[in-house]
Design a protein around this motif. Structure first.
Motif, mmCIF file in Angstrom:
data_model
loop_
_atom_site.group_PDB
_atom_site.id
_atom_site.type_symbol
_atom_site.label_atom_id
_atom_site.label_comp_id
_atom_site.label_asym_id
_atom_site.label_seq_id
_atom_site.Cartn_x
_atom_site.Cartn_y
_atom_site.Cartn_z
ATOM 1 N N MET A 1 1.070 -1.005 -0.376
ATOM 2 C CA MET A 1 0.190 0.157 0.218
ATOM 3 C C MET A 1 0.652 1.505 0.246
ATOM 4 N N MET A 2 0.880 2.195 -1.173
ATOM 5 C CA MET A 2 1.266 3.383 -1.154
ATOM 6 C C MET A 2 1.341 4.692 0.277
ATOM 7 N N PRO A 3 2.064 4.984 0.439
ATOM 8 C CA PRO A 3 1.643 6.037 1.738
ATOM 9 C C PRO A 3 1.042 6.564 1.319
ATOM 10 N N ARG A 4 -0.506 6.925 2.242
ATOM 11 C CA ARG A 4 -0.749 8.375 2.171
ATOM 12 C C ARG A 4 -0.762 9.638 2.246
ATOM 13 N N LYS A 5 -0.871 10.734 1.230
ATOM 14 C CA LYS A 5 0.307 12.071 1.871
ATOM 15 C C LYS A 5 -1.716 12.821 2.544
ATOM 16 N N LEU A 6 -0.881 13.861 3.722
ATOM 17 C CA LEU A 6 -1.858 14.484 4.894
ATOM 18 C C LEU A 6 -0.966 15.298 4.601
ATOM 19 N N VAL A 7 -1.958 17.093 4.174
ATOM 20 C CA VAL A 7 -2.083 18.250 5.006
ATOM 21 C C VAL A 7 -2.199 18.397 6.059
ATOM 22 N N VAL A 8 -1.570 19.465 6.507
ATOM 23 C CA VAL A 8 -2.038 20.157 8.352
ATOM 24 C C VAL A 8 -1.071 21.202 7.765
ATOM 25 N N ALA A 9 -2.537 21.479 8.068
ATOM 26 C CA ALA A 9 -2.278 23.604 8.370
ATOM 27 C C ALA A 9 -2.390 24.599 9.310
ATOM 28 N N ILE A 10 -1.967 24.820 9.803
ATOM 29 C CA ILE A 10 -2.105 25.246 11.887
ATOM 30 C C ILE A 10 -1.758 26.441 11.909
ATOM 31 N N LYS A 28 3.511 6.403 11.395
ATOM 32 C CA LYS A 28 4.625 7.194 10.669
ATOM 33 C C LYS A 28 4.695 6.486 9.142
ATOM 34 N N ASP A 29 3.442 5.872 8.453
ATOM 35 C CA ASP A 29 3.441 5.212 7.453
ATOM 36 C C ASP A 29 2.866 6.741 6.718
ATOM 37 N N ILE A 30 2.377 7.602 7.187
ATOM 38 C CA ILE A 30 1.463 8.607 5.992
ATOM 39 C C ILE A 30 2.721 9.595 6.790
ATOM 40 N N GLU A 31 2.610 10.733 4.942
ATOM 41 C CA GLU A 31 3.657 11.668 4.422
ATOM 42 C C GLU A 31 3.010 12.691 4.530
ATOM 43 N N VAL A 32 3.444 13.537 5.408
ATOM 44 C CA VAL A 32 3.418 14.317 6.720
ATOM 45 C C VAL A 32 3.952 15.992 4.952
ATOM 46 N N HIS A 33 3.090 16.910 5.006
ATOM 47 C CA HIS A 33 3.100 17.947 4.968
ATOM 48 C C HIS A 33 2.545 19.560 5.768
ATOM 49 N N VAL A 34 3.127 19.847 6.603
ATOM 50 C CA VAL A 34 2.793 20.858 7.531
ATOM 51 C C VAL A 34 2.939 22.514 7.061
ATOM 52 N N ILE A 35 1.526 23.289 7.185
ATOM 53 C CA ILE A 35 1.752 24.295 6.503
ATOM 54 C C ILE A 35 1.568 25.011 7.840
ATOM 55 N N VAL A 36 2.364 26.247 8.778
ATOM 56 C CA VAL A 36 2.259 26.942 9.596
ATOM 57 C C VAL A 36 1.804 28.259 9.048
ATOM 58 N N SER A 37 0.923 28.934 9.308
ATOM 59 C CA SER A 37 1.136 30.378 9.604
ATOM 60 C C SER A 37 1.638 31.515 10.201
ATOM 61 N N GLY A 66 -3.754 19.982 -7.600
ATOM 62 C CA GLY A 66 -4.546 18.446 -7.379
ATOM 63 C C GLY A 66 -3.702 17.014 -8.118
ATOM 64 N N SER A 67 -2.227 17.403 -9.203
ATOM 65 C CA SER A 67 -1.378 16.654 -9.133
ATOM 66 C C SER A 67 -0.748 16.182 -8.589
ATOM 67 N N PHE A 68 -0.727 16.748 -7.282
ATOM 68 C CA PHE A 68 0.380 16.220 -6.284
ATOM 69 C C PHE A 68 -0.293 15.007 -5.534
ATOM 70 N N ARG A 69 -1.842 15.092 -5.573
ATOM 71 C CA ARG A 69 -2.373 13.818 -5.144
ATOM 72 C C ARG A 69 -2.295 13.854 -3.710
ATOM 73 N N VAL A 70 -2.722 14.624 -2.769
ATOM 74 C CA VAL A 70 -3.135 14.508 -1.037
ATOM 75 C C VAL A 70 -3.911 13.997 -0.876
ATOM 76 N N ASP A 71 -4.684 12.863 -0.554
ATOM 77 C CA ASP A 71 -5.389 11.932 -0.063
ATOM 78 C C ASP A 71 -6.183 12.819 1.081
ATOM 79 N N MET A 72 -5.850 13.606 2.436
ATOM 80 C CA MET A 72 -6.421 14.444 3.453
ATOM 81 C C MET A 72 -6.006 15.659 3.543
ATOM 82 N N THR A 73 -6.563 16.829 3.725
ATOM 83 C CA THR A 73 -6.085 17.794 4.505
ATOM 84 C C THR A 73 -6.923 18.150 5.618
#
Length: 176
Positions: A1-10, A28-37, A66-73
């Motif tokens: 299974m491919m790691p899922r991509k998650l964006v977390v904006a704070i 640990k199997d979730i690829e996490v991208h964080v945006i901090v204001s 959209g082509s980056f294919r984030v699974d959830m935000t």
């Protein structure tokens, strides 16, 4: 299974510890991208976690497409300003752009509004987004969780957010 991509904006200035703990407890199997204001946290707060940090000003970041294919935000906490922008389709920073892409791509989007009481305008914005399938999940205490400390209550709230996004967790005791 491919790691899922998650964006977390704070976004916003209060409740940021919940956004950080949301990231800290992730599997640990979730690829996490964080945006901090600018009003939220400093980048140094995430040095010990395997995350990709993005500047809120970088609207051309990979996660804004959209082509980056984030699974959830998840936007935790979600300031009333960010909530209003998402509800009106304004994407003038990376957090609001990623939310707009989640809506466009029909991906899971969770918003955790942090102010109370809610104004009629905020409630209208939440209703509009909920009708579009957005998960509106303020950090509401679940007294039935029988949490004995603030940390246990935070784990309960974060666990409920994970449940809403389909992220397995054992952060709180479930009813049997």
């Amino acid at each position: 299974m491919m790691p899922r991509k998650l964006v977390v904006a704070i976004t916003g200035a209060s409740g940021v510890q919940l956004g950080k703990k949301f990231v800290d407890y992730l599997p640990k199997d979730i690829e996490v991208h964080v945006i901090v204001s600018d009003n939220a946290l400093t980048v140094e707060s995430f040095e010990n976690k395997q995350v990709t940090l993005h500047s809120s000003d970088n609207i051309a970041a990979s996660i804004s497409s959209g082509s980056f294919r984030v699974d959830m935000t998840a936007i935790i906490p979600c300031s009333m300003n960010t909530l209003a922008k998402v509800a009106c389709g304004i994407s003038d920073n990376l957090a609001t752009r990623v939310a707009a892409v989640a809506l466009k791509e029909q991906k899971k989007l969770l918003l955790a509004p942090r102010e109370l009481p809610f104004s009629a305008i905020a409630l209208e914005n939440m209703q509009k987004l909920a009708a579009l399938g957005v998960i509106i999940a303020p950090p509401v205490m679940g007294y039935y969780s029988e949490s004995g400390s603030l940390e246990e209550m935070e784990k309960f709230i974060i666990g409920k957010w994970y449940d809403a996004l389909g992220i397995p967790n054992a952060l709180f005791t479930r009813w049997e």
